[in-house]
Design an enzyme around this catalytic site. Structure first.
Site, PDB file in Angstrom:
ATOM      1  NE  ARG A  69      -3.630   0.047   2.549  1.00  0.00           N
ATOM      2  CZ  ARG A  69      -4.112   0.477   3.719  1.00  0.00           C
ATOM      3  NH1 ARG A  69      -3.855  -0.183   4.830  1.00  0.00           N
ATOM      4  NH2 ARG A  69      -4.835   1.581   3.780  1.00  0.00           N
ATOM      5  CB  VAL A 103      -3.111   5.750   6.275  1.00  0.00           C
ATOM      6  CG1 VAL A 103      -3.808   5.692   7.623  1.00  0.00           C
ATOM      7  CG2 VAL A 103      -3.626   4.639   5.357  1.00  0.00           C
ATOM      8  CG  ASP A 104      -4.166   8.943   0.855  1.00  0.00           C
ATOM      9  OD1 ASP A 104      -3.864  10.070   1.315  1.00  0.00           O
ATOM     10  OD2 ASP A 104      -5.297   8.676   0.400  1.00  0.00           O
ATOM     11  CG  HIS A 123      -7.728   6.590  11.028  1.00  0.00           C
ATOM     12  ND1 HIS A 123      -8.783   6.174  10.241  1.00  0.00           N
ATOM     13  CD2 HIS A 123      -8.280   6.988  12.203  1.00  0.00           C
ATOM     14  CE1 HIS A 123      -9.921   6.320  10.925  1.00  0.00           C
ATOM     15  NE2 HIS A 123      -9.643   6.817  12.103  1.00  0.00           N
ATOM     16  CB  THR A 192     -15.846   9.811   5.429  1.00  0.00           C
ATOM     17  OG1 THR A 192     -15.804   8.790   6.435  1.00  0.00           O
ATOM     18  CG2 THR A 192     -16.679  10.976   5.921  1.00  0.00           C
ATOM     19  N   PRO A 218     -20.884  11.085  -3.494  1.00  0.00           N
ATOM     20  CG  PRO A 218     -19.740   9.538  -4.809  1.00  0.00           C
ATOM     21  CD  PRO A 218     -19.537  10.536  -3.733  1.00  0.00           C
TER      22      PRO A 218
HETATM   23  N1  APR Z   1     -15.671  11.384  -4.152  1.00  0.00           N
HETATM   24  C1  APR Z   1     -16.249  11.476  -2.928  1.00  0.00           C
HETATM   25  N2  APR Z   1     -16.665  10.425  -2.225  1.00  0.00           N
HETATM   26  C2  APR Z   1     -16.496   9.214  -2.765  1.00  0.00           C
HETATM   27  C3  APR Z   1     -15.903   9.016  -4.025  1.00  0.00           C
HETATM   28  C4  APR Z   1     -15.468  10.179  -4.737  1.00  0.00           C
HETATM   29  N3  APR Z   1     -14.890  10.103  -5.947  1.00  0.00           N
HETATM   30  N4  APR Z   1     -15.866   7.692  -4.276  1.00  0.00           N
HETATM   31  C5  APR Z   1     -16.409   7.081  -3.222  1.00  0.00           C
HETATM   32  N5  APR Z   1     -16.790   7.983  -2.289  1.00  0.00           N
HETATM   33  C6  APR Z   1     -17.391   7.777  -0.965  1.00  0.00           C
HETATM   34  C7  APR Z   1     -18.233   6.547  -0.835  1.00  0.00           C
HETATM   35  O1  APR Z   1     -19.566   6.806  -1.222  1.00  0.00           O
HETATM   36  C8  APR Z   1     -18.123   6.253   0.665  1.00  0.00           C
HETATM   37  O2  APR Z   1     -19.126   6.933   1.396  1.00  0.00           O
HETATM   38  O3  APR Z   1     -16.333   7.617  -0.070  1.00  0.00           O
HETATM   39  C9  APR Z   1     -16.764   6.829   1.039  1.00  0.00           C
HETATM   40  C10 APR Z   1     -15.678   5.827   1.339  1.00  0.00           C
HETATM   41  O4  APR Z   1     -16.038   5.113   2.475  1.00  0.00           O
HETATM   42  P1  APR Z   1     -15.040   4.080   3.177  1.00  0.00           P
HETATM   43  O5  APR Z   1     -14.412   3.211   2.145  1.00  0.00           O
HETATM   44  O6  APR Z   1     -15.808   3.478   4.286  1.00  0.00           O
HETATM   45  O7  APR Z   1     -13.866   4.997   3.719  1.00  0.00           O
HETATM   46  P2  APR Z   1     -13.776   5.879   5.036  1.00  0.00           P
HETATM   47  O8  APR Z   1     -15.072   6.507   5.368  1.00  0.00           O
HETATM   48  O9  APR Z   1     -12.591   6.751   4.850  1.00  0.00           O
HETATM   49  O10 APR Z   1     -13.436   4.806   6.135  1.00  0.00           O
HETATM   50  C11 APR Z   1     -13.150   5.282   7.420  1.00  0.00           C
HETATM   51  O11 APR Z   1     -12.623   3.196   8.294  1.00  0.00           O
HETATM   52  O12 APR Z   1     -11.795   1.177   8.016  1.00  0.00           O
HETATM   53  C12 APR Z   1     -11.543   2.377   8.588  1.00  0.00           C
HETATM   54  O13 APR Z   1      -9.498   3.325   9.155  1.00  0.00           O
HETATM   55  C13 APR Z   1     -10.301   3.032   8.047  1.00  0.00           C
HETATM   56  O14 APR Z   1      -9.933   5.373   7.663  1.00  0.00           O
HETATM   57  C14 APR Z   1     -10.811   4.291   7.411  1.00  0.00           C
HETATM   58  C15 APR Z   1     -12.125   4.488   8.106  1.00  0.00           C
END
Ligand code: APR
Length: 247
Positions: A69, A103-104, A123, A192, A218
């Site tokens: 990653r 974390v990127d 994180h 998120t 979205p």
């Molecule tokens: N622009 C905006 N939002 C987007 C896009 C985009 N191009 N593509 C996807 N999404 C949204 C999705 O609809 C979803 O709601 O981003 C969100 C991603 O959700 P997750 O994959 O759950 O990521 P995140 O919310 O960052 O997860 C939180 O969970 O597992 C832990 O530590 C990990 O930091 C992470 C935390």
């Protein structure tokens, strides 16, 4: 609230707090956390690799996952959404606070936190390791020369500098974020799912103190019900619309 009112609220806000998740980096080609894992790692759930138990059981395997990653994020570039947030910081200066769950390291590479505002990586990040004995944080060697598990300059094994499932967030970062969201005129919640606390609770602090909370995503998230306004679009276009910029 409509888009014009949301733009006005953001323009006139002296304090803006932003929470980002994996969605803000999706357009940089980094899969969101809950997207399917690919290749060799497809048979693992992230929850089974990103945990103290997994690391205790098999540090080599967990490090191999993180090393991959780490390489992926260094190949990726910040996208327009990361850059637009840097521009917002240039306008708000000390009134800007960005808390990311990612974390990127892409917000950092786009310059967030260097224009008078603050960036906290709730994180942790993939580009550093943490000495398992002293707790000190050190940058990792370049991916091409990273031997895993890596050792710190003190000669101890390092663990990934990320917050795992079941672990507490770094206290100073969380307190700073809670203060910033509690005192923000406007909070932005971008990309998120709002599924992981305490990060997901930050925007609610803004709402409770009478601030405006705007989502860019979205699709609906677990936080959508609480939002003052939502832009149902990807981060790059959604933020451009809010900031009245070209996408
Ligand atoms: N622009 C905006 N939002 C987007 C896009 C985009 N191009 N593509 C996807 N999404 C949204 C999705 O609809 C979803 O709601 O981003 C969100 C991603 O959700 P997750 O994959 O759950 O990521 P995140 O919310 O960052 O997860 C939180 O969970 O597992 C832990 O530590 C990990 O930091 C992470 C935390």
């Amino acid at each position: 609230m409509n888009l014009t009112a949301a733009r006005n609220a953001l323009r006139s806000a002296s304090r803006v707090a932003v929470l980002t998740g994996a969605g803000v980096s999706a357009e940089s080609g980094i899969p969101t956390f809950r997207d399917a894992q690919t290749g060799h790692w497809a048979r693992f759930r992230p929850e089974d690799l990103a945990s103290p138990d997994a690391y205790e059981r098999d540090p080599e395997m967990v490090w191999a996952w993180y090393a991959g990653r780490y390489q992926d994020v260094l190949r990726a570039q910040p996208n327009a959404a990361h850059h637009l947030l840097t521009q917002l910081e240039q306008r708000k200066r000390a009134g800007f606070f960005l808390a990311t769950q990612n974390v990127d390291g892409l917000h950092h590479r786009a310059g967030s936190g260097t224009h008078g505002g603050q960036l906290v990586e709730l994180h942790g990040n993939l580009i550093s390791g943490r000495d398992e004995v002293t707790g000190e944080i050190f940058p990792l060697p370049a991916p091409e020369v990273l031997a895993t598990p890596p050792s710190s300059p003190r000669g101890h094994r390092m663990r990934p500098n990320v917050v795992w499932f079941g672990e507490f967030l770094p206290e100073a970062a969380l307190t700073a974020a809670q203060d910033a969201f509690a005192t923000a005129d406007v909070a932005l919640v971008i990309g998120t799912s709002g599924a992981v606390y305490p990060a997901a609770g930050l925007a609610l602090e803004t709402l409770q103190r009478g601030g405006t909370v705007i989502e860019v995503n979205p699709t609906e998230s677990d936080l959508s019900a609480y939002m003052t306004f939502a832009v149902r679009d990807v981060a790059t276009r959604g933020l451009a619309a809010l900031l009245e910029q070209e996408a």
